[in-house]
Design a protein around this motif. Structure first.
Motif, short mmCIF file in Angstrom:
data_model
loop_
_atom_site.label_atom_id
_atom_site.label_comp_id
_atom_site.label_asym_id
_atom_site.label_seq_id
_atom_site.Cartn_x
_atom_site.Cartn_y
_atom_site.Cartn_z
N THR A 61 0.86 -1.18 0.00
CA THR A 61 0.00 0.00 0.00
C THR A 61 0.90 1.23 0.00
O THR A 61 1.83 1.32 0.80
CB THR A 61 -0.92 0.02 1.23
OG1 THR A 61 -1.77 -1.14 1.20
CG2 THR A 61 -1.78 1.27 1.26
N VAL A 62 0.63 2.18 -0.91
CA VAL A 62 1.53 3.32 -1.07
C VAL A 62 0.83 4.62 -0.69
O VAL A 62 -0.39 4.75 -0.76
CB VAL A 62 2.09 3.42 -2.51
CG1 VAL A 62 2.87 2.16 -2.86
CG2 VAL A 62 0.99 3.68 -3.52
N ASP A 63 1.65 5.62 -0.32
CA ASP A 63 1.18 6.94 0.07
C ASP A 63 0.89 7.80 -1.16
O ASP A 63 1.35 7.51 -2.27
CB ASP A 63 2.23 7.65 0.91
CG ASP A 63 2.53 6.94 2.22
OD1 ASP A 63 1.63 6.24 2.73
OD2 ASP A 63 3.66 7.07 2.72
N ALA A 64 0.20 8.92 -0.93
CA ALA A 64 -0.08 9.87 -2.00
C ALA A 64 1.18 10.52 -2.55
O ALA A 64 1.22 10.94 -3.70
CB ALA A 64 -1.05 10.93 -1.51
N ASN A 65 2.21 10.61 -1.71
CA ASN A 65 3.49 11.19 -2.16
C ASN A 65 4.52 10.09 -2.45
O ASN A 65 5.73 10.29 -2.26
CB ASN A 65 4.03 12.20 -1.16
CG ASN A 65 4.23 11.63 0.23
OD1 ASN A 65 4.00 10.45 0.47
ND2 ASN A 65 4.65 12.47 1.16
N ALA A 117 -3.82 9.85 -5.80
CA ALA A 117 -4.40 10.86 -4.93
C ALA A 117 -5.11 10.24 -3.73
O ALA A 117 -5.84 9.26 -3.86
CB ALA A 117 -5.37 11.74 -5.72
N GLY A 118 -4.86 10.82 -2.57
CA GLY A 118 -5.47 10.34 -1.34
C GLY A 118 -4.68 9.27 -0.63
O GLY A 118 -4.92 8.99 0.55
N GLY A 119 -3.74 8.68 -1.33
CA GLY A 119 -2.92 7.64 -0.72
C GLY A 119 -3.71 6.38 -0.43
O GLY A 119 -4.82 6.18 -0.92
N ASN A 120 -3.09 5.51 0.35
CA ASN A 120 -3.71 4.21 0.69
C ASN A 120 -4.08 3.44 -0.58
O ASN A 120 -5.14 2.85 -0.68
CB ASN A 120 -4.94 4.42 1.57
CG ASN A 120 -5.40 3.12 2.23
OD1 ASN A 120 -4.58 2.28 2.60
ND2 ASN A 120 -6.71 2.95 2.38
N LYS A 121 -3.17 3.48 -1.55
CA LYS A 121 -3.42 2.87 -2.85
C LYS A 121 -2.61 1.59 -3.03
O LYS A 121 -1.49 1.46 -2.53
CB LYS A 121 -3.07 3.84 -3.98
CG LYS A 121 -3.91 5.11 -4.01
CD LYS A 121 -5.35 4.82 -4.38
CE LYS A 121 -6.14 6.10 -4.62
NZ LYS A 121 -6.41 6.87 -3.40
N GLN A 122 -3.19 0.67 -3.78
CA GLN A 122 -2.50 -0.55 -4.21
C GLN A 122 -2.56 -0.61 -5.73
O GLN A 122 -3.63 -0.36 -6.31
CB GLN A 122 -3.13 -1.78 -3.58
CG GLN A 122 -2.97 -1.84 -2.06
CD GLN A 122 -3.73 -2.99 -1.45
OE1 GLN A 122 -4.96 -3.01 -1.45
NE2 GLN A 122 -3.01 -3.97 -0.91
#
Length: 504
Positions: A40-44, A386-391
């Motif tokens: 899981t990756v951050d927005a930055n 955008a928003g982070g918490n992305k996979q």
């Protein structure tokens, strides 16, 4: 990261293009959720590394803040919800000496004439830290310290670190000690018999001394900052981040992350080309396999792995390769592919005169500051994450076509498609191939989706680039009315040398 199998057929599609142009249809297969344990990756996730000697150019100081850079970073926060982390580092951090009584913030020394890519030496004083207060409020920094040898070297590094911490405090995300030390043995920096194990012992000595002389919370160090990994052997003479962790680099509790650097080629004969070095997806993945392996190994050892300095072509980039629209498409593919592995963040390097920089921060030879093509690719990935918490999950994995599913809390949120096929601005537009992507109805209601297109006249162009119909103006602002598209009959077309973001 492996893509799924895809079905491709060809037919003639009449949409303003010659009906002789073969058009492919790709049937996308999209899993309902990412694999278990997926990163899981951050927005930055996509952040920046600025050559140490050029921080003043990029950021300015209290009397002359760089408003252009500020605006470009603010754009990314406005889009993604997070500011990029800024690593101030690189080769020139090894050449920097801190003088507490120096009144000038920075003095650069060039032995080979003005506007060489890097100064041969630099000295910094207390006013240097002003540059770290000019970017948008809340910006965090990785500060790359010098790593001179012996007791005098230790004293200088502690002095530099203490001054930075006293001035900047919690805005320092991490310290790095030295840049690319795995190549130092037998140079002016270290003796020929300096080993990997010597590095580990000396790094821990320096980190402990810095922590003892500051109020530095632990852990607050990014270790290694090694050159591109090309050897995964466990041999005691092979330098890589997994091996130094096995040697005990994390002992003492100072280490937060480890970093490697990488580029897709070097600016030297034979010169890299856009087609072979950037627009070939498998060239990138052939190099990235080392990072995938090391990311997996360091994760198992409890330490996050980052690509702490990267860009298209090393030695500051190649003209008409690193500074054209093709680099923006490469950057999207590179970031999204990386985000699907155990690489926890990546930092795109830049310097004032560097060809591969995301933007030029000051006037050079009469040319005002401007956003370079790579920055447009950065806008695209900022929107995608955008928003982070992305996979991020790979969907298509071919030489010139890639696609990625982007999930939030295990639910599909968007699909990014990158068409790396080379189409130059000098070619007839009637010959610009088009690929149609068919989206599975099981993945979502595509009739309500929004499509944002990143496009330009060709992969070789430096101008007339737009993302969703907008561009960056001379002040650094994103201007123009945003133009989005819909999805018709679960299909989206992407021409050669374009990328689209399809958001549910």
């Amino acid at each position: 990261m492996k893509g799924s199998r895809i079905a491709i057929t060809t037919f003639a599609l009449i949409t303003g293009f010659s009906d002789a142009v073969p058009t492919a249809t790709v049937e996308l297969s999209i899993p309902p959720k990412p694999p278990a344990g997926h990163l899981t990756v951050d927005a930055n996730y996509q952040s920046y590394s600025i050559e140490f000697s050029y921080m003043n150019d990029y950021a300015g100081n209290n009397t002359h803040p760089n408003k252009f850079s500020h605006e470009l970073l603010q754009n990314l926060e406005d889009i993604s919800g997070a500011l990029p982390i800024i690593r101030a580092g690189g080769t020139t951090s090894n050449r920097a000496t801190y003088y507490p009584n120096q009144t000038d913030g920075v003095i650069l020394i060039y032995n080979h004439g003005t506007w060489e890519d890097q100064p041969d030496a630099m000295s910094i004083g207390p006013n240097w830290h002003q540059s770290f207060r000019q970017f948008p409020k809340g910006t965090k920094y990785i500060y790359n310290l010098n790593f001179y040898d012996g007791q005098a070297g230790l004293k200088q590094t502690v002095l530099e670190a203490s001054a930075a911490w006293d001035a900047l405090g919690e805005s320092i995300y991490a310290f790095e000690i030295g840049n690319e030390p795995n190549g130092w043995a037998g140079t002016s920096r270290r003796p020929a018999n300096w080993t990997r194990q010597d590095y580990v012992a000396q790094w821990k000595q320096f980190a402990k001394a810095i922590a003892a002389n500051t109020s530095l919370p632990e852990p607050r160090f990014q270790g290694c900052a090694f050159t591109a990994p090309r050897n995964l052997s466990r041999s005691p003479v092979v330098w890589n981040v997994a091996n130094v962790l096995q040697d005990g680099l994390a002992e003492g509790g100072y280490l937060a992350t480890v970093a490697d650097h990488d580029y897709m080629g070097a600016n030297q004969a034979p010169l890299p080309t856009l087609a072979k070095n950037l627009l070939d997806h498998f060239h990138m993945t052939s190099l990235f396999r080392y990072h995938e392996a090391l990311g997996n190994q360091t994760k198992a050892l409890g330490i996050d792995y980052v690509i702490g300095e990267t860009n298209s072509i090393s030695k500051q980039g190649t003209a008409n390769v690193s500074d054209v629209f093709g680099a923006a498409l490469w950057g999207i593919d590179y970031v999204l592919y990386s985000a699907g592995t155990n690489v926890s963040r990546m930092y795109f390097h830049m310097g004032t005169p560097y060809r591969y920089s995301a933007w030029q921060p000051i006037i050079i030879n009469g040319t005002a500051p401007f956003a370079k093509p790579l920055y447009y690719g950065n806008l695209f990935t900022a929107k995608a994450l955008a928003g982070g918490n992305k996979q991020v999950v790979g969907l298509v994995n071919t030489t010139s076509l890639t696609a990625y599913g982007i999930y939030s809390t295990s639910k599909l949120e968007s699909v990014a498609v990158v068409n790396l096929e080379e189409f130059n601005a000098t070619m007839s537009v009637s010959r610009r191939n088009r690929t149609v992507f068919r989206l599975p109805s099981s993945a979502g209601d595509w009739s309500k989706a929004t499509v944002r297109r990143l496009t330009a006249p060709g992969v070789d162009t430096k101008e007339n680039i737009t993302f969703a119909g907008q561009h960056v103006d001379a002040s650094g602002r994103i201007v123009g009315t945003e133009k989005t598209e819909g999805v018709l009959e679960d299909k989206v077309s992407v021409t050669a040398g374009e990328a689209v973001l399809i958001s549910l």
